[in-house]
Motif scaffolding. Structure first.
Motif, PDB file in Angstrom:
ATOM      1  N   ILE A  46      27.514  66.144  32.583  1.00  0.00           N
ATOM      2  CA  ILE A  46      26.170  66.713  32.465  1.00  0.00           C
ATOM      3  C   ILE A  46      25.781  66.587  30.993  1.00  0.00           C
ATOM      4  O   ILE A  46      26.331  67.274  30.131  1.00  0.00           O
ATOM      5  CB  ILE A  46      26.132  68.183  32.916  1.00  0.00           C
ATOM      6  CG1 ILE A  46      26.536  68.289  34.395  1.00  0.00           C
ATOM      7  CG2 ILE A  46      24.738  68.772  32.700  1.00  0.00           C
ATOM      8  CD1 ILE A  46      26.651  69.708  34.901  1.00  0.00           C
ATOM      9  N   TYR A  48      22.808  67.169  29.664  1.00  0.00           N
ATOM     10  CA  TYR A  48      21.974  68.301  29.261  1.00  0.00           C
ATOM     11  C   TYR A  48      21.618  69.122  30.501  1.00  0.00           C
ATOM     12  O   TYR A  48      21.252  68.570  31.537  1.00  0.00           O
ATOM     13  CB  TYR A  48      20.698  67.814  28.577  1.00  0.00           C
ATOM     14  CG  TYR A  48      19.808  68.920  28.068  1.00  0.00           C
ATOM     15  CD1 TYR A  48      20.222  69.761  27.037  1.00  0.00           C
ATOM     16  CD2 TYR A  48      18.536  69.118  28.612  1.00  0.00           C
ATOM     17  CE1 TYR A  48      19.393  70.770  26.563  1.00  0.00           C
ATOM     18  CE2 TYR A  48      17.701  70.123  28.139  1.00  0.00           C
ATOM     19  CZ  TYR A  48      18.138  70.952  27.119  1.00  0.00           C
ATOM     20  OH  TYR A  48      17.323  71.957  26.656  1.00  0.00           O
ATOM     21  N   LEU A  49      21.759  70.422  30.382  1.00  0.00           N
ATOM     22  CA  LEU A  49      21.372  71.333  31.463  1.00  0.00           C
ATOM     23  C   LEU A  49      20.533  72.451  30.860  1.00  0.00           C
ATOM     24  O   LEU A  49      20.966  73.130  29.932  1.00  0.00           O
ATOM     25  CB  LEU A  49      22.611  71.926  32.151  1.00  0.00           C
ATOM     26  CG  LEU A  49      22.391  72.781  33.410  1.00  0.00           C
ATOM     27  CD1 LEU A  49      23.667  72.814  34.254  1.00  0.00           C
ATOM     28  CD2 LEU A  49      21.992  74.220  33.084  1.00  0.00           C
ATOM     29  N   GLN A  51      18.133  75.798  32.014  1.00  0.00           N
ATOM     30  CA  GLN A  51      17.659  76.692  33.079  1.00  0.00           C
ATOM     31  C   GLN A  51      16.941  77.869  32.430  1.00  0.00           C
ATOM     32  O   GLN A  51      17.504  78.583  31.611  1.00  0.00           O
ATOM     33  CB  GLN A  51      18.818  77.185  33.938  1.00  0.00           C
ATOM     34  CG  GLN A  51      18.357  78.105  35.080  1.00  0.00           C
ATOM     35  CD  GLN A  51      19.471  78.419  36.054  1.00  0.00           C
ATOM     36  OE1 GLN A  51      20.337  77.589  36.307  1.00  0.00           O
ATOM     37  NE2 GLN A  51      19.455  79.611  36.619  1.00  0.00           N
ATOM     38  N   VAL A  69      14.503  74.404  36.285  1.00  0.00           N
ATOM     39  CA  VAL A  69      15.775  73.708  36.117  1.00  0.00           C
ATOM     40  C   VAL A  69      15.525  72.272  35.680  1.00  0.00           C
ATOM     41  O   VAL A  69      14.652  71.595  36.226  1.00  0.00           O
ATOM     42  CB  VAL A  69      16.586  73.717  37.440  1.00  0.00           C
ATOM     43  CG1 VAL A  69      17.874  72.905  37.288  1.00  0.00           C
ATOM     44  CG2 VAL A  69      16.911  75.143  37.864  1.00  0.00           C
ATOM     45  N   GLN A  71      18.076  68.849  34.541  1.00  0.00           N
ATOM     46  CA  GLN A  71      19.408  68.316  34.274  1.00  0.00           C
ATOM     47  C   GLN A  71      19.327  66.814  34.017  1.00  0.00           C
ATOM     48  O   GLN A  71      18.527  66.108  34.648  1.00  0.00           O
ATOM     49  CB  GLN A  71      20.355  68.572  35.461  1.00  0.00           C
ATOM     50  CG  GLN A  71      20.794  70.004  35.618  1.00  0.00           C
ATOM     51  CD  GLN A  71      21.964  70.145  36.569  1.00  0.00           C
ATOM     52  OE1 GLN A  71      22.937  69.392  36.482  1.00  0.00           O
ATOM     53  NE2 GLN A  71      21.879  71.098  37.486  1.00  0.00           N
ATOM     54  N   ILE A  73      22.268  63.771  33.903  1.00  0.00           N
ATOM     55  CA  ILE A  73      23.680  63.564  34.242  1.00  0.00           C
ATOM     56  C   ILE A  73      24.033  62.083  34.082  1.00  0.00           C
ATOM     57  O   ILE A  73      23.306  61.198  34.557  1.00  0.00           O
ATOM     58  CB  ILE A  73      23.982  64.013  35.684  1.00  0.00           C
ATOM     59  CG1 ILE A  73      23.635  65.499  35.857  1.00  0.00           C
ATOM     60  CG2 ILE A  73      25.441  63.772  36.046  1.00  0.00           C
ATOM     61  CD1 ILE A  73      23.751  65.994  37.288  1.00  0.00           C
ATOM     62  N   GLU A  86      21.658  66.956  44.750  1.00  0.00           N
ATOM     63  CA  GLU A  86      21.430  68.340  44.324  1.00  0.00           C
ATOM     64  C   GLU A  86      21.059  69.185  45.542  1.00  0.00           C
ATOM     65  O   GLU A  86      20.256  68.773  46.384  1.00  0.00           O
ATOM     66  CB  GLU A  86      20.302  68.392  43.285  1.00  0.00           C
ATOM     67  CG  GLU A  86      19.879  69.780  42.862  1.00  0.00           C
ATOM     68  CD  GLU A  86      20.814  70.429  41.850  1.00  0.00           C
ATOM     69  OE1 GLU A  86      20.454  71.479  41.283  1.00  0.00           O
ATOM     70  OE2 GLU A  86      21.908  69.872  41.619  1.00  0.00           O
ATOM     71  N   GLU A 151      18.171  62.067  36.021  1.00  0.00           N
ATOM     72  CA  GLU A 151      17.627  63.336  35.541  1.00  0.00           C
ATOM     73  C   GLU A 151      16.636  63.861  36.577  1.00  0.00           C
ATOM     74  O   GLU A 151      15.980  63.090  37.281  1.00  0.00           O
ATOM     75  CB  GLU A 151      16.994  63.213  34.155  1.00  0.00           C
ATOM     76  CG  GLU A 151      15.791  62.349  34.047  1.00  0.00           C
ATOM     77  CD  GLU A 151      15.178  62.383  32.637  1.00  0.00           C
ATOM     78  OE1 GLU A 151      15.633  63.182  31.787  1.00  0.00           O
ATOM     79  OE2 GLU A 151      14.235  61.622  32.394  1.00  0.00           O
ATOM     80  N   GLU A 153      14.054  67.573  37.523  1.00  0.00           N
ATOM     81  CA  GLU A 153      13.535  68.887  37.182  1.00  0.00           C
ATOM     82  C   GLU A 153      12.815  69.458  38.398  1.00  0.00           C
ATOM     83  O   GLU A 153      12.254  68.715  39.203  1.00  0.00           O
ATOM     84  CB  GLU A 153      12.582  68.800  35.973  1.00  0.00           C
ATOM     85  CG  GLU A 153      11.375  67.919  36.191  1.00  0.00           C
ATOM     86  CD  GLU A 153      10.502  67.808  34.956  1.00  0.00           C
ATOM     87  OE1 GLU A 153      10.833  68.436  33.936  1.00  0.00           O
ATOM     88  OE2 GLU A 153       9.477  67.090  35.012  1.00  0.00           O
ATOM     89  N   ILE A 174      30.088  69.482  30.195  1.00  0.00           N
ATOM     90  CA  ILE A 174      28.671  69.606  29.837  1.00  0.00           C
ATOM     91  C   ILE A 174      28.550  69.373  28.330  1.00  0.00           C
ATOM     92  O   ILE A 174      29.218  70.050  27.540  1.00  0.00           O
ATOM     93  CB  ILE A 174      28.115  70.996  30.178  1.00  0.00           C
ATOM     94  CG1 ILE A 174      28.351  71.340  31.660  1.00  0.00           C
ATOM     95  CG2 ILE A 174      26.624  71.078  29.848  1.00  0.00           C
ATOM     96  CD1 ILE A 174      27.994  72.768  32.019  1.00  0.00           C
ATOM     97  N   LEU A 177      24.135  72.762  26.905  1.00  0.00           N
ATOM     98  CA  LEU A 177      23.665  73.707  27.915  1.00  0.00           C
ATOM     99  C   LEU A 177      22.737  74.711  27.249  1.00  0.00           C
ATOM    100  O   LEU A 177      23.025  75.226  26.158  1.00  0.00           O
ATOM    101  CB  LEU A 177      24.848  74.422  28.574  1.00  0.00           C
ATOM    102  CG  LEU A 177      24.533  75.481  29.637  1.00  0.00           C
ATOM    103  CD1 LEU A 177      25.558  75.418  30.779  1.00  0.00           C
ATOM    104  CD2 LEU A 177      24.536  76.893  29.041  1.00  0.00           C
TER     105      LEU A 177
END
Length: 673
Positions: A46, A48-49, A51, A69, A71, A73, A86, A151, A153, A174, A177
């Motif tokens: 990951i 970048y995550l 939330q 959200v 992400q 990956i 997801e 990616e 959202e 990750i 985050l």
């Protein structure tokens, strides 16, 4: 001046090399990365995550929870393809529904040095209704290839104030985050970082000010000489309040690594757990939401899909009357009803402590969820004058509850209270028997809810010692092949596991399963006894011919007495253990070996007798060898009374297993005479 110029150059250099995590700004460097620098074995990372959870204010609905959200990956190889799907779990309870909006998802690949984009289409989005309370929205990214970057959202809108647990760690690393939660001062939460986690993040807290506006309108009527006139007046009021802000910013979060004999890795995941404690109105009035277990169980019992299901009997009365007429022994009644429900209603693979279809409909259609089946079973046992009550459980996948809440449970079984004991029944599993539950349901404690309204905890740890007794006969032939027989008997959970594994195997598949990992072996006359007699142990027998059981060096023969039952290696190899070892149940494995050596040979050496213990009587390994003419006899037993080994006990336990493994691999040496 020179220092300022150098500083500006330095800042510009770092800015140009800083990663851009805005949507759509995937770089060639990310696509060219072939492995994670800090975790080369990772199948994906990951990158970048983000939330963000906050409460929007609307005129019509008041405060509404919003979660955004995002992400990005990186997928390195085919084993990382699972990260291209997801799943979003959503409440779907009547008018109080959670919704997903703003879904945007793209797969990036590098083709001939050029970045190509493939956008998610509608045919990659799916919706699955789990039950009448929950649904899952899924999407699978398009054009997934080794080395690609994905990616996505989306935004979840929820009418609920409570906040779901926030995962801060996954089974892949990750890189960056960013978690942000803003909560108006009216909603007060207790929050915890999972105390079982080994990676502990820094949590930053602050308070910020916020202003919202409430608009209203009113109408007034005025009489004039020309009739009535209506005037609409608009007004607005502003209200100021504080928000509690929680932020977690982390870099290089390590992957949650699996270890042998860990049944649910999620138990040890780093996550932020939220408990909605109380509401404080603008006037200062407090409404408590934090509860105790008695209040939680009362709330569940009062649910029409739970408590009222236990009082419905008319749909089964005739069948149960016919089933138990003339039977006076409660134990016999219990088994008759238990087996009747297992054969009558099949589990549809859905969990839940409440009835989904309703017990009456499930009975008629022959299919239902956990709640349908086991609430029905409890009602039938009560009808037969047996002291049965529902027992709430949190399955292993649902984790161990840390504080009282209805969501702490997701499963229900029937509990029959007898003198100084409880008999637990789960009719969702064809091969389950009293107190031998599916592994998914063996998790810490269950909470029994009685008719009178009281409730109590009960330890779910299996109390019986699970036994496997193996008899191995071996005759060494002149050509150094080995012929022999195996007889094995399995009890309790071992028998249940065997039945579950072999239930759909045909004769050929059974033979292949027996021969697997046993070298150059040919099995014949394979027989299984009492496959369907669940109250009896499983027994199986077979003959075998083995070509690869002996090593010859000069005029000497070397062989391991346990032959293909000897372990190849110690399953506990790590120097350090992060999580407890969980065998689920205690066990006693016993091997009796009788070996006949060929003419022209005699014993030069045999393994010596040995006893190895772990923490006194917590574990014991015995190895007894005896020679009598041409017959060699061995008795090997492994007795583990402690099924849950803490990380602090791991070093001693690893050594215990190592000594046991080495002993079972020791060889008999025969020499030619």
């Amino acid at each position: 001046m020179q220092k300022i110029t150098c500083l500006l150059i330095f800042m510009a250099f770092n800015w140009s090399n800083a990663q851009d995590y805005r949507f759509g700004k995937v770089s060639e460097e990310e696509l060219q990365e072939v492995s994670n620098p800090t975790d080369p074995e990772a199948n994906a990372t990951i990158l970048y995550l983000s939330q963000k959870t906050y409460y929007d204010f609307t005129q019509s609905d008041g405060f509404v929870q919003i979660t955004e959200v995002y992400q990005r990956i990186k997928i390195y190889n085919k084993d990382g393809f699972d990260w291209a799907t997801e799943e979003i779990k959503l409440s779907d309870n009547g008018s109080k529904r959670e919704t997903v909006s703003g879904l945007n998802a793209v797969t990036y690949t590098l083709v001939n040095g050029k970045i190509e984009e493939t956008k998610l289409r509608k045919d990659g989005i799916f919706e699955e209704h789990n039950n009448k309370y929950w649904k899952t929205e899924k999407f699978t990214m398009p054009n997934i290839k080794e080395g690609c970057v994905i990616e996505f959202e989306y935004r979840v809108t929820s009418p609920y104030i409570s906040i779901d647990d926030m995962n801060l760690q996954y089974t892949i690393p990750i890189k960056e985050l960013d978690i942000s939660v803003r909560i108006p001062e009216y909603f007060n939460f207790n929050k915890y970082v999972n105390p079982r986690a080994t990676y502990i993040p820094k949590v930053n807290e602050s308070t910020v000010s916020r202003t919202e506006e409430v608009r209203s309108k009113s109408r007034e009527s005025n009489s004039t000489g020309f009739g009535n006139t209506v005037k609409t007046n608009f007004s607005s009021d502003k209200f100021n309040f504080k928000e509690y802000k929680t932020e977690i910013k982390l870099s290089n979060v390590p992957a949650l690594k699996s270890e042998n004999f860990v049944s649910n890795l999620n138990t040890y995941r780093t996550k932020l757990i939220w408990e909605y404690a109380f509401y404080k109105s603008p006037s200062g009035q407090i409404t408590d939401y934090a509860s105790n277990w008695d209040e939680v169980t009362k709330t569940i019992y009062d649910n029409s899909d739970f408590g009222s299901q236990l009082t419905q009997t008319n749909y089964f009365e005739d069948d149960i009357d016919a089933l138990i007429t003339g039977v006076t022994d409660d134990s016999q009644k219990l088994n008759l009803i238990y087996n009747f429900v297992k054969s009558k209603v099949k589990w549809n693979d859905y969990l839940g402590y409440t009835a989904d279809s309703g017990v009456k409909k499930a009975y008629k259609e022959g299919v239902g969820n956990v709640g349908d089946i086991n609430l029905m079973l409890t009602a039938m046992l009560r009808y037969a004058k047996i002291n049965a009550n529902p027992m709430l459980i949190s399955t292993r996948s649902n984790d161990i509850p840390l504080f009282p809440a209805t969501g702490a449970f997701n499963y229900v079984v029937a509990a029959v209270e007898v003198l100084n004991d409880v008999i637990i029944l789960d009719a969702t599993d064809k091969f389950a028997t009293p107190n031998v539950l599916p592994v998914r349901a063996i998790n810490w404690q269950g909470r029994i809810i009685r008719k009178a309204g009281s409730s109590t905890w009960f330890d779910l740890l299996p109390k019986d010692i699970v036994q496997e007794n193996v008899s191995l006969l071996a005759t060494i032939n002149g050509d150094l092949s080995i012929d022999g027989k195996v007889r094995s008997q399995l009890t309790s959970f071992a028998a249940k596991n065997f039945r579950s594994e072999y239930q759909n195997f045909n004769a050929e598949e059974q033979l292949m399963a027996v021969e697997k990992d046993k070298g150059e072996i040919e099995v014949s006359n394979y027989e299984i006894s009492d496959m369907e007699a669940l109250n009896k142990p499983i027994t199986y027998n077979y003959d075998y011919h083995l070509e690869s059981g002996i090593e010859q060096i000069g005029d000497k023969l070397f062989l391991t007495p346990m032959l293909f039952f000897a372990p190849n290696e110690n399953p506990f190899k790590q120097d350090k253990r992060e999580y407890p070892v969980d065998f689920i149940y205690s066990f006693n494995d016993r091997y009796q070996v009788i070996m006949t050596i060929p003419d022209g040979y005699e014993v030069e050496s045999m393994p010596s007798n040995s006893v190895v213990q772990f923490q006194g009587d917590a574990g014991e390994f015995k190895y007894i060898a005896k020679a009598s003419g041409k017959s060699l006899q061995f008795l090997i037993s492994i007795n583990l009374n402690k099924s849950f080994i803490l990380p602090g006990e791991y070093d001693n336990f690893k050594q215990f297993y190592q000594l046991m493994t080495e002993k079972q691999a020791e060889k008999v040496v025969l020499k030619k005479i």
